[in-house]
Design an enzyme around this catalytic site. Structure first.
Site, short mmCIF file in Angstrom:
data_model
loop_
_atom_site.label_atom_id
_atom_site.label_comp_id
_atom_site.label_asym_id
_atom_site.label_seq_id
_atom_site.Cartn_x
_atom_site.Cartn_y
_atom_site.Cartn_z
N ASP A 184 -11.13 3.44 4.37
CA ASP A 184 -11.52 1.82 3.87
C ASP A 184 -12.64 1.95 3.73
O ASP A 184 -13.18 0.94 3.45
CB ASP A 184 -10.30 1.14 5.09
CG ASP A 184 -9.70 -0.07 5.33
OD1 ASP A 184 -9.10 -0.33 3.92
OD2 ASP A 184 -8.49 0.03 5.92
N LYS A 188 0.59 -1.06 0.19
CA LYS A 188 -0.03 0.30 -0.42
C LYS A 188 0.49 0.84 -0.57
O LYS A 188 0.29 1.98 -0.52
CB LYS A 188 -0.91 0.04 1.19
CG LYS A 188 -2.33 -0.90 1.39
CD LYS A 188 -2.58 -1.44 2.05
CE LYS A 188 -3.76 -2.32 1.94
NZ LYS A 188 -4.79 -2.67 3.21
N GLN A 203 -4.09 -1.92 9.52
CA GLN A 203 -5.08 -2.56 9.34
C GLN A 203 -5.05 -3.69 9.94
O GLN A 203 -5.04 -3.71 11.37
CB GLN A 203 -3.81 -3.63 8.63
CG GLN A 203 -3.07 -4.63 7.83
CD GLN A 203 -3.95 -4.89 6.46
OE1 GLN A 203 -4.02 -3.52 5.79
NE2 GLN A 203 -4.41 -5.47 5.94
N1 GUN Z 1 -7.60 -6.53 5.83
C1 GUN Z 1 -7.85 -7.62 4.97
N2 GUN Z 1 -7.92 -6.68 3.89
C2 GUN Z 1 -8.46 -5.39 4.16
C3 GUN Z 1 -8.74 -3.94 4.22
O1 GUN Z 1 -8.85 -3.78 3.11
N3 GUN Z 1 -7.97 -2.93 5.04
C4 GUN Z 1 -7.80 -2.89 6.36
N4 GUN Z 1 -7.18 -1.73 7.32
N5 GUN Z 1 -7.27 -4.27 6.51
C5 GUN Z 1 -7.70 -5.16 5.65
#
Ligand code: GUN
Length: 288
Positions: free
Chosen positions: A120, A53, A97
């Site tokens: 998100d 990311k 995350q």
């Molecule tokens: N864990 C798995 N997918 C995601 C996501 O799209 N965002 C976040 N913050 N954590 C995740």
């Protein structure tokens, strides 16, 4: 004839070029899009995702910070860090995350992120806005799946869409987006009886269960669009999705590969949400 591949890498590249161009415009106005990514603990998959990311931000010219904390970090400390980022003018998006260690209540953490920076789309305010058809930030994975369908001009209106997996991150928001686009929706979960009965009826099948290769060829309608959200590591170290790709590719009309399908699109839509947060912050009314 085998299914056409839905190439998330190529589509991402195209969209990221547009994102970089829009990012340059807002940066020239003095607002460089900025994303803060927080990861707590040592989950190896999470470590890879957050690095990807941050790297994607660098590639499109965004500012980014990666904050890595040990699994012992207290919830209070994490909430305090989020409060600081909420008021940091260089940061337009905050992503924590998931999963978090068990001693931290994920829902309290997600609610602590300012909805304007919740790239998100997991805050209840944003989930509710999506539910009533006025989304601010669409959760990145379902948003990416919609972009994949858009890329082939798939006629979603009136189509039967079946989603396997009912998580807050993928299944539920995916259902809302497809419903708003005019599809008829079925959401299956781990208790669904006769899963194949539902999946075989799908014009659009989206699978997000975390169970390697659970959707087999006999569970898919001929010519369907099959979107695989799963990323699983097999004992031999190879990656596979929740779809049995080698069988389903001869039944489906279109199919996403794993890797190289939904994964890159999730990150692309995170960049899009961060860009849009920065664009909003650059408008005069929001700086009053
Ligand atoms: N864990 C798995 N997918 C995601 C996501 O799209 N965002 C976040 N913050 N954590 C995740």
């Amino acid at each position: 004839m085998p299914a056409q591949l839905l190439d998330g890498v190529a589509l991402s590249k195209k969209i990221r070029t547009e994102i970089a161009a829009r990012g340059a415009i807002v940066t020239a106005k003095g607002v460089r899009p900025g994303l803060a990514v927080i990861v707590v603990g040592e989950n190896p998959a999470s470590q890879v995702y957050v690095r990807n990311k941050v790297k994607a931000c660098e590639d499109v010219g965004f500012h980014s910070v990666l904050e890595r904390y040990s699994a012992e970090l207290g919830e209070k400390e994490l909430l305090a860090r989020i409060a600081t980022l909420n008021t940091d003018p260089a940061i337009h998006g905050i992503l924590v995350q998931l999963p978090l260690p068990e001693h931290i209540a994920a829902e309290r953490v997600l609610e602590a992120i300012s909805p304007e920076k919740d790239v998100d789309g997991f805050h209840v305010a944003n989930a509710g806005a999506l539910m009533v058809g006025q989304p601010e930030f669409k959760p990145c994975t379902p948003y990416g799946c919609m972009k994949i369908l858009e890329s082939i001009d798939y006629p979603i209106r009136g189509a039967r869409a079946v989603i396997v997996g009912a998580s807050n991150i993928v299944g539920k928001p995916m259902a809302m987006l497809l419903l708003q686009a005019g599809a008829t929706i079925t959401i299956c979960n781990s208790k669904t009886r006769d899963l194949a009965h539902h999946t075989k009826d799908a014009d659009i099948l989206v699978v997000a269960t975390g169970k390697p290769k659970m959707i087999t060829g006999d569970m898919v309608k001929t010519g369907a669009v099959v979107i695989d959200v799963g990323i699983n590591r097999l004992p031999d170290g190879k990656l596979c999705g929740d779809i049995d790709f080698d069988a389903v590719r001869y039944i489906a009309g279109w199919i996403t590969p794993v890797p190289g399908g939904v994964g890159p699109m999730t990150i692309t839509m995170l960049l899009m949400n961060t860009l849009e947060a920065a664009e909003k912050a650059s408008k005069p009314s929001s700086s009053l």
